[in-house]
Scaffold this motif. Structure first.
Motif, short mmCIF file in Angstrom:
data_model
loop_
_atom_site.label_atom_id
_atom_site.label_comp_id
_atom_site.label_asym_id
_atom_site.label_seq_id
_atom_site.Cartn_x
_atom_site.Cartn_y
_atom_site.Cartn_z
N VAL A 189 0.86 -1.18 0.00
CA VAL A 189 0.00 0.00 0.00
C VAL A 189 0.90 1.23 0.00
CG1 VAL A 189 -1.86 1.22 1.20
CG2 VAL A 189 -1.70 -1.28 1.37
N GLU A 190 0.75 2.03 -1.04
CA GLU A 190 1.64 3.19 -1.20
C GLU A 190 0.94 4.48 -0.79
OE1 GLU A 190 2.85 3.85 -5.23
OE2 GLU A 190 4.07 5.59 -4.69
N ARG A 191 1.70 5.34 -0.11
CA ARG A 191 1.22 6.69 0.18
C ARG A 191 2.39 7.63 -0.05
NH1 ARG A 191 -1.15 8.28 6.10
NH2 ARG A 191 -3.03 7.16 5.45
N GLN A 192 2.26 8.48 -1.04
CA GLN A 192 3.28 9.48 -1.37
C GLN A 192 4.68 8.87 -1.48
OE1 GLN A 192 2.33 12.07 1.87
NE2 GLN A 192 0.85 13.26 0.68
N GLY A 193 4.74 7.77 -2.23
CA GLY A 193 6.04 7.15 -2.50
C GLY A 193 6.57 6.27 -1.39
N ALA A 249 -2.17 -2.43 -3.66
CA ALA A 249 -3.49 -1.98 -3.25
C ALA A 249 -3.46 -0.48 -2.98
CB ALA A 249 -3.93 -2.74 -1.99
N ARG A 250 -4.63 0.14 -3.15
CA ARG A 250 -4.68 1.58 -2.85
C ARG A 250 -5.65 1.86 -1.72
NH1 ARG A 250 -8.81 4.79 -4.68
NH2 ARG A 250 -10.43 3.65 -5.80
N GLU A 251 -5.35 2.91 -0.98
CA GLU A 251 -6.19 3.29 0.15
C GLU A 251 -7.54 3.79 -0.33
OE1 GLU A 251 -4.71 5.84 3.38
OE2 GLU A 251 -2.81 5.81 2.29
N THR A 252 -8.60 3.36 0.36
CA THR A 252 -9.93 3.87 0.04
C THR A 252 -10.60 4.49 1.26
OG1 THR A 252 -10.89 1.69 0.46
CG2 THR A 252 -10.32 2.21 -1.83
N GLY A 253 -10.07 4.30 2.43
CA GLY A 253 -10.69 4.86 3.63
C GLY A 253 -10.07 4.30 4.89
N GLY A 254 -10.77 4.48 5.98
CA GLY A 254 -10.27 4.01 7.26
C GLY A 254 -9.32 5.02 7.88
N ARG A 255 -8.74 4.64 8.97
CA ARG A 255 -7.85 5.53 9.70
C ARG A 255 -6.70 4.70 10.26
NH1 ARG A 255 -8.25 6.57 14.83
NH2 ARG A 255 -7.01 8.28 15.69
N LEU A 256 -5.48 5.18 10.07
CA LEU A 256 -4.29 4.43 10.47
C LEU A 256 -4.28 4.20 11.99
CD1 LEU A 256 -1.86 3.32 8.84
CD2 LEU A 256 -0.60 5.38 9.50
N ALA A 257 -4.35 2.94 12.41
CA ALA A 257 -4.32 2.59 13.83
C ALA A 257 -3.88 1.14 13.95
CB ALA A 257 -5.71 2.76 14.44
N ALA A 258 -2.84 0.89 14.72
CA ALA A 258 -2.29 -0.46 14.85
C ALA A 258 -3.30 -1.40 15.48
CB ALA A 258 -1.01 -0.44 15.67
#
Ligand SMILES: [Zn+2]
Length: 165
Positions: free
Chosen positions: A47-51, A119-128
């Motif tokens: 899952v990529e976010r800004q490289g 895969a690409r992000e579609t929602g949710g919130r980053l939380a372990a």
């Protein structure tokens, strides 16, 4: 050794290990039934976010404290792409959409076959989640200490096939 390997599921006789079709396998001396071990399938996502790519610090016995891409075992009957997305959400809180297959990764003598997706992000919130001590996005040239050499192979292949933008 599980009970499946100790006793025959057909006649309950004690199994013995013998060579069947070129391999040592549990087999029944009474009725001839043979236990074949299936591979296990694990699915993982890049899952990529800004490289940068999403990684979890593992809270599992295997690779404890080290980092890997989010992923886990596919249940029997489960759609593999859905299992991959489910594992990402369980471990990181992010909802993702599987875009394409990066590859299948297997090793001689190893029971687990890894299916890797981009895969690409579609929602949710980053939380372990409970399986992660920490989570974060890392650049490929600044990865944390990795649990599985296989993950580096996956990232290399992902990088090679990645479309710009
Ligand atoms: Zn038997």
């Amino acid at each position: 050794m599980s009970s499946q390997e100790k006793f025959c599921s057909g006649c309950a006789s004690a199994l013995e290990i013998r060579e069947v079709e070129g391999r040592q396998r549990p087999a029944c001396p009474n009725c001839g039934r043979v236990v074949y071990h299936d591979p296990k399938i694990a699915a993982t996502c890049v899952v990529e976010r800004q490289g940068k790519v999403l990684m979890i610090q593992r809270n599992n016995q295997v690779g404890y404290g080290l980092w890997s891409m989010p992923g886990g075992y596919v249940d029997r009957g489960e759609v593999v792409e859905e299992a991959a997305a489910r594992e990402v959400e369980e471990e990181t809180g992010l909802q993702v959409e599987v875009q394409r297959l990066v590859g299948l990764f297997s090793e001689l003598g190893h029971p687990v076959v890894v299916v890797a997706f981009a895969a690409r992000e579609t929602g949710g919130r980053l939380a372990a989640g409970p399986e992660a001590q920490d989570i974060g996005f890392f650049p490929l040239d600044g990865l944390p200490e990795m649990a599985f050499p296989r993950d580096n192979l996956i990232l290399e292949k992902w990088k090679a096939m990645r479309q710009p933008g």
